[in-house]
Design a protein around this motif. Structure first.
Motif, PDB file in Angstrom:
ATOM      1  N   GLY A  94       0.395   4.434   2.607  1.00 55.82           N
ATOM      2  CA  GLY A  94      -0.284   3.712   3.669  1.00 55.82           C
ATOM      3  C   GLY A  94      -0.062   4.241   5.067  1.00 55.82           C
ATOM      4  O   GLY A  94      -0.504   3.628   6.028  1.00 55.82           O
ATOM      5  N   SER A  95       0.582   5.384   5.212  1.00 53.91           N
ATOM      6  CA  SER A  95       0.864   5.879   6.565  1.00 53.91           C
ATOM      7  C   SER A  95      -0.243   6.752   7.125  1.00 53.91           C
ATOM      8  O   SER A  95      -0.198   7.132   8.298  1.00 53.91           O
ATOM      9  N   ALA A 136      -4.800  -0.604   5.225  1.00 57.52           N
ATOM     10  CA  ALA A 136      -3.795  -1.458   5.861  1.00 57.52           C
ATOM     11  C   ALA A 136      -4.383  -2.142   7.095  1.00 57.52           C
ATOM     12  O   ALA A 136      -4.194  -3.345   7.299  1.00 57.52           O
ATOM     13  N   GLY A 167      -5.166   4.961   2.986  1.00 56.69           N
ATOM     14  CA  GLY A 167      -4.149   3.915   2.938  1.00 56.69           C
ATOM     15  C   GLY A 167      -3.965   3.233   4.282  1.00 56.69           C
ATOM     16  O   GLY A 167      -3.854   2.014   4.368  1.00 56.69           O
ATOM     17  N   LEU A 168      -3.958   4.016   5.343  1.00 58.67           N
ATOM     18  CA  LEU A 168      -3.828   3.460   6.692  1.00 58.67           C
ATOM     19  C   LEU A 168      -5.062   2.636   7.055  1.00 58.67           C
ATOM     20  O   LEU A 168      -4.948   1.540   7.617  1.00 58.67           O
ATOM     21  N   ILE A 225       0.857  -1.177   0.000  1.00 56.87           N
ATOM     22  CA  ILE A 225       0.000   0.000   0.000  1.00 56.87           C
ATOM     23  C   ILE A 225       0.898   1.233   0.000  1.00 56.87           C
ATOM     24  O   ILE A 225       1.555   1.541   0.995  1.00 56.87           O
ATOM     25  N   ILE A 274       3.506  -1.028   4.019  1.00 52.08           N
ATOM     26  CA  ILE A 274       3.090   0.336   3.740  1.00 52.08           C
ATOM     27  C   ILE A 274       4.325   1.122   3.324  1.00 52.08           C
ATOM     28  O   ILE A 274       5.388   1.007   3.924  1.00 52.08           O
ATOM     29  N   THR A 308       7.337  -1.682   6.736  1.00 49.71           N
ATOM     30  CA  THR A 308       7.303  -0.336   6.168  1.00 49.71           C
ATOM     31  C   THR A 308       8.465  -0.180   5.197  1.00 49.71           C
ATOM     32  O   THR A 308       9.484  -0.856   5.327  1.00 49.71           O
TER      33      THR A 308
END
Length: 85
Positions: A13-14, A22, A18-19, A10, A34, A57
């Protein structure tokens, strides 16, 4: 959909959508990576998601081709890629 044993990247993703994605994918049993440009935000997201065995990550700027190539070389095979960046 059976998400066990899938590996998902993703990008973005942070935070935000996105988060949230996830979080959902992790809850369904997927392995998630992510990616984003900011290491501090990625670390904060990792801490918030609190799934160290299933979450990785990766710092990468997707506007830089060399960084994207290096990212894919590091993470290997994927089942899904999502970009919310």
């Amino acid at each position: 959909m059976d998400m066990d044993e899938t590996k998902i990247l993703i990008v973005g993703g942070s935070s935000g959508m996105g988060l949230a994605l996830a979080r959902r994918c992790l809850a369904e049993g997927s392995g998630v990576i992510i990616a984003g440009r900011n290491a501090a935000r990625l670390n904060a997201a990792r801490d918030e998601l609190d799934r160290p065995a299933a979450l990785a990550t990766a710092v990468a700027d997707i506007s830089r081709e060399a960084e994207v190539a290096a990212l894919f070389a590091r993470i290997g095979r994927l089942e899904h890629i999502v970009s919310t960046a």
